[in-house]
Design a protein around this motif. Structure first.
Motif, mmCIF file in Angstrom:
data_model
loop_
_atom_site.group_PDB
_atom_site.id
_atom_site.type_symbol
_atom_site.label_atom_id
_atom_site.label_comp_id
_atom_site.label_asym_id
_atom_site.label_seq_id
_atom_site.Cartn_x
_atom_site.Cartn_y
_atom_site.Cartn_z
ATOM 1 N N THR A 1 0.820 -1.217 0.000
ATOM 2 C CA THR A 1 0.000 0.000 0.000
ATOM 3 C C THR A 1 0.851 1.264 0.000
ATOM 4 O OG1 THR A 1 -0.127 0.152 2.426
ATOM 5 C CG2 THR A 1 -1.780 -1.216 1.316
ATOM 6 N N LEU A 2 2.150 1.125 0.206
ATOM 7 C CA LEU A 2 2.999 2.308 0.316
ATOM 8 C C LEU A 2 3.104 3.071 -1.005
ATOM 9 C CD1 LEU A 2 5.886 1.021 2.628
ATOM 10 C CD2 LEU A 2 3.776 2.226 3.241
ATOM 11 N N THR A 3 2.796 2.408 -2.115
ATOM 12 C CA THR A 3 2.814 3.131 -3.395
ATOM 13 C C THR A 3 1.790 4.259 -3.397
ATOM 14 O OG1 THR A 3 1.267 1.529 -4.361
ATOM 15 C CG2 THR A 3 3.617 1.140 -4.715
ATOM 16 N N PRO B 1 -4.262 2.010 -20.954
ATOM 17 C CA PRO B 1 -4.532 0.639 -21.419
ATOM 18 C C PRO B 1 -4.554 -0.376 -20.282
ATOM 19 C CG PRO B 1 -2.951 1.717 -22.855
ATOM 20 C CD PRO B 1 -3.122 2.614 -21.673
ATOM 21 N N PHE B 2 -3.644 -0.234 -19.320
ATOM 22 C CA PHE B 2 -3.628 -1.160 -18.182
ATOM 23 C C PHE B 2 -4.866 -0.964 -17.312
ATOM 24 C CE2 PHE B 2 0.902 -1.136 -19.258
ATOM 25 C CZ PHE B 2 1.208 -2.486 -19.163
ATOM 26 N N HIS B 3 -5.254 0.279 -17.125
ATOM 27 C CA HIS B 3 -6.448 0.551 -16.318
ATOM 28 C C HIS B 3 -7.695 -0.059 -16.958
ATOM 29 C CE1 HIS B 3 -9.383 2.626 -13.853
ATOM 30 N NE2 HIS B 3 -9.963 3.084 -14.951
ATOM 31 N N VAL B 4 -7.843 0.123 -18.264
ATOM 32 C CA VAL B 4 -9.007 -0.433 -18.963
ATOM 33 C C VAL B 4 -9.011 -1.950 -18.872
ATOM 34 C CG1 VAL B 4 -10.107 -0.703 -21.221
ATOM 35 C CG2 VAL B 4 -9.237 1.543 -20.525
ATOM 36 N N ALA B 5 -7.842 -2.569 -19.072
ATOM 37 C CA ALA B 5 -7.741 -4.032 -18.986
ATOM 38 C C ALA B 5 -8.115 -4.528 -17.590
ATOM 39 C CB ALA B 5 -6.326 -4.473 -19.344
ATOM 40 N N THR B 6 -7.678 -3.803 -16.561
ATOM 41 C CA THR B 6 -8.006 -4.179 -15.192
ATOM 42 C C THR B 6 -9.492 -4.002 -14.912
ATOM 43 O OG1 THR B 6 -5.790 -3.447 -14.525
ATOM 44 C CG2 THR B 6 -7.365 -3.857 -12.780
ATOM 45 N N VAL C 1 -7.314 -8.126 -8.955
ATOM 46 C CA VAL C 1 -7.617 -6.792 -9.460
ATOM 47 C C VAL C 1 -7.048 -5.733 -8.518
ATOM 48 C CG1 VAL C 1 -9.469 -5.185 -10.057
ATOM 49 C CG2 VAL C 1 -9.680 -7.607 -10.647
ATOM 50 N N LEU C 2 -7.123 -6.002 -7.217
ATOM 51 C CA LEU C 2 -6.570 -5.077 -6.231
ATOM 52 C C LEU C 2 -5.068 -4.896 -6.448
ATOM 53 C CD1 LEU C 2 -7.669 -3.524 -3.690
ATOM 54 C CD2 LEU C 2 -6.701 -5.387 -2.336
ATOM 55 N N ARG D 1 -0.523 -1.648 -8.913
ATOM 56 C CA ARG D 1 0.509 -1.531 -9.958
ATOM 57 C C ARG D 1 0.194 -0.376 -10.904
ATOM 58 N NH1 ARG D 1 -0.384 -5.584 -14.588
ATOM 59 N NH2 ARG D 1 -2.074 -4.048 -14.819
ATOM 60 N N ASN D 2 -1.054 -0.264 -11.311
ATOM 61 C CA ASN D 2 -1.460 0.800 -12.228
ATOM 62 C C ASN D 2 -1.251 2.177 -11.606
ATOM 63 O OD1 ASN D 2 -2.266 -1.299 -13.859
ATOM 64 N ND2 ASN D 2 -4.445 -1.020 -13.512
ATOM 65 N N MET D 3 -1.544 2.298 -10.312
ATOM 66 C CA MET D 3 -1.318 3.559 -9.608
ATOM 67 C C MET D 3 0.137 3.978 -9.691
ATOM 68 S SD MET D 3 -3.547 3.169 -6.070
ATOM 69 C CE MET D 3 -1.966 3.165 -5.283
ATOM 70 N N LEU D 4 1.016 3.008 -9.481
ATOM 71 C CA LEU D 4 2.446 3.305 -9.559
ATOM 72 C C LEU D 4 2.830 3.718 -10.971
ATOM 73 C CD1 LEU D 4 5.185 3.380 -8.153
ATOM 74 C CD2 LEU D 4 5.456 0.947 -8.705
#
Length: 302
Positions: free
Chosen positions: A21-23, A259-264, A280-281, A286-289
Motif C-alpha cells: 500500500t505504500l505506493t 490501457p492497463f487501467h481499462v484491462a483491469t 484486481v486489487l 501496480r497501475n497507480m504506480l
C-alpha cells in the motif's frame, strides 16, 4: 493462528504494515516533487521533499495499523473477509502490541513532519494534526458513512501533491499553480480506484456489518463503472498539462497507464465477485504506480 507467522515477529509486523500500500503514499509526493523540479528548473529544496516522502510513508503505515486494530475491535475482519488477512484478527499481532505501535508510528510521523514548519510556517502544524486526526477518523467513523472516497481525494491527492510542490519550491517562488491543483486532483482520482475495488469486493460483507461505503450506496454495477471512469477522468485531466508546456505529462498517462487501467476494469467486470478480485486489487496498485511514475517522468522530460 497461522503457524507460519510467529506472534509479534518481524514477519507479523511486515504483514501488518502492508508494504504494497505504500505506493499510494509515495505517488502523490512523487508527482508534486517532479512538478516542482520541472517548474523550478531543478532548483528545488530537497530536505522538505524528502521529509514529505518519509511523512507520507510513515502515515500510511500508521493508517494501516489503525485500520487493522479498530476493524478487529469492530469484528469486521472475520471469517467472511474476502481480502488479505489482517494481523490482529489472525493473531499475528496482539492488540496490546498494536496499540503501542499506533503510538510509536504516530509519534514518528509527527517528528518527521515537525521540521516542515521551517519551510511552510505554522500552518504545517494544522496540516499535520488534520492528517493524524483523519487517519483515525477514516476507519473509526468516516468509512462507515460513505466519506472514504472524499478522504482519499483530499489526503492522497489534494493535500500531499500541493504541499509537496509548495514546500519544495525555492523561497520566493512558493505558490500553488493551477497545473498543481489539476495534478493533485488527477492523482486523487487514480488512488481512489484502489479504495473502489476494495469496497466493491467487500460490498456484501459491508452491507451485513452496516458499513455504508459509497459502493454500498450506489450498487455493484455502478461501482464497476465508477472504477473505470475514475482512471479515464484522471487521464483526461492530464491533457491540461499540454497547455502548460508539459506535453509528455499529458501524453504518457494516456499511452502508458490507460490501457492497463481499462484491462483491469474489464477483468474486474469478468470476475464479478469473490476473492479473485484480490488480483484486481494488486493490479490496481501496480497501475497507480505506473500513473505516478509516468506523470512524474512527463514533467521532468518536458
Amino acid at each position: 493462528m497461522n503457524d507460519e507467522v510467529r506472534q509479534n515477529s518481524p514477519k507479523a509486523w511486515l504483514l501488518a504494515a502492508r508494504p504494497k500500500t505504500l505506493t499510494g503514499a509515495a505517488v502523490p509526493v512523487l508527482i508534486g516533487g517532479a512538478l516542482a523540479y520541472a517548474n523550478a528548473h531543478g532548483d528545488v529544496r530537497w530536505l522538505p521533499l524528502v521529509l514529505c516522502m518519509l511523512f507520507a510513508l510513515v502515515m500510511q503505515i500508521d493508517a494501516n495499523f489503525v485500520n487493522d486494530y479498530f476493524d478487529y475491535l469492530k469484528g469486521n475482519d472475520g471469517v467472511e473477509r474476502l481480502g488479505p488477512k489482517r494481523a490482529c484478527t489472525e493473531g499475528w499481532v496482539t492488540p496490546r502490541a498494536m496499540r503501542w505501535a499506533l503510538v510509536l508510528t504516530t509519534g514518528v510521523a509527527c517528528l518527521i513532519g515537525l521540521p516542515l514548519v521551517l519551510y511552510g510556517g505554522w500552518t504545517m502544524i494544522a496540516v499535520g494534526v488534520a492528517c493524524v486526526l483523519f487517519c483515525f477518523l477514516y476507519t473509526t467513523t468516516l468509512s462507515y458513512v460513505a466519506l472514504g472516497d472524499v478522504l482519499v481525494l483530499v489526503f492522497f491527492g489534494l493535500v500531499p501533491v500541493t504541499l509537496t510542490y509548495y514546500l519544495s519550491m525555492p523561497e520566493g517562488a512558493q505558490s500553488i499553480t493551477t497545473e498543481c491543483w489539476v495534478a493533485a486532483f488527477a492523482c486523487g482520482l487514480v488512488i481512489d480506484t484502489l479504495l473502489v475495488v476494495n469496497n466493491y469486493r467487500d460490498i456484501d460483507n459491508d452491507r451485513k456489518s452496516g458499513k455504508r461505503t459509497l459502493i454500498v450506496l450506489i450498487g455493484a454495477r455502478e461501482g464497476k463503472l465508477l472504477y473505470f471512469f475514475l482512471g479515464v477522468a484522471a487521464c483526461f485531466l492530464c491533457d491540461y498539462f499540454t497547455a502548460c508546456g508539459h506535453n509528455w505529462a499529458g501524453w504518457l498517462p494516456t499511452i502508458g497507464y490507460l490501457p492497463f487501467h481499462v484491462a483491469t476494469a474489464l477483468e474486474m467486470h469478468r470476475i464479478g465477485k469473490g476473492p479473485q478480485l484480490n488480483r484486481v486489487l494488486g493490479k490496481t496498485a501496480r497501475n497507480m504506480l505506473f500513473f505516478g511514475v509516468l506523470v512524474a517522468v512527463g514533467f521532468l522530460v518536458s
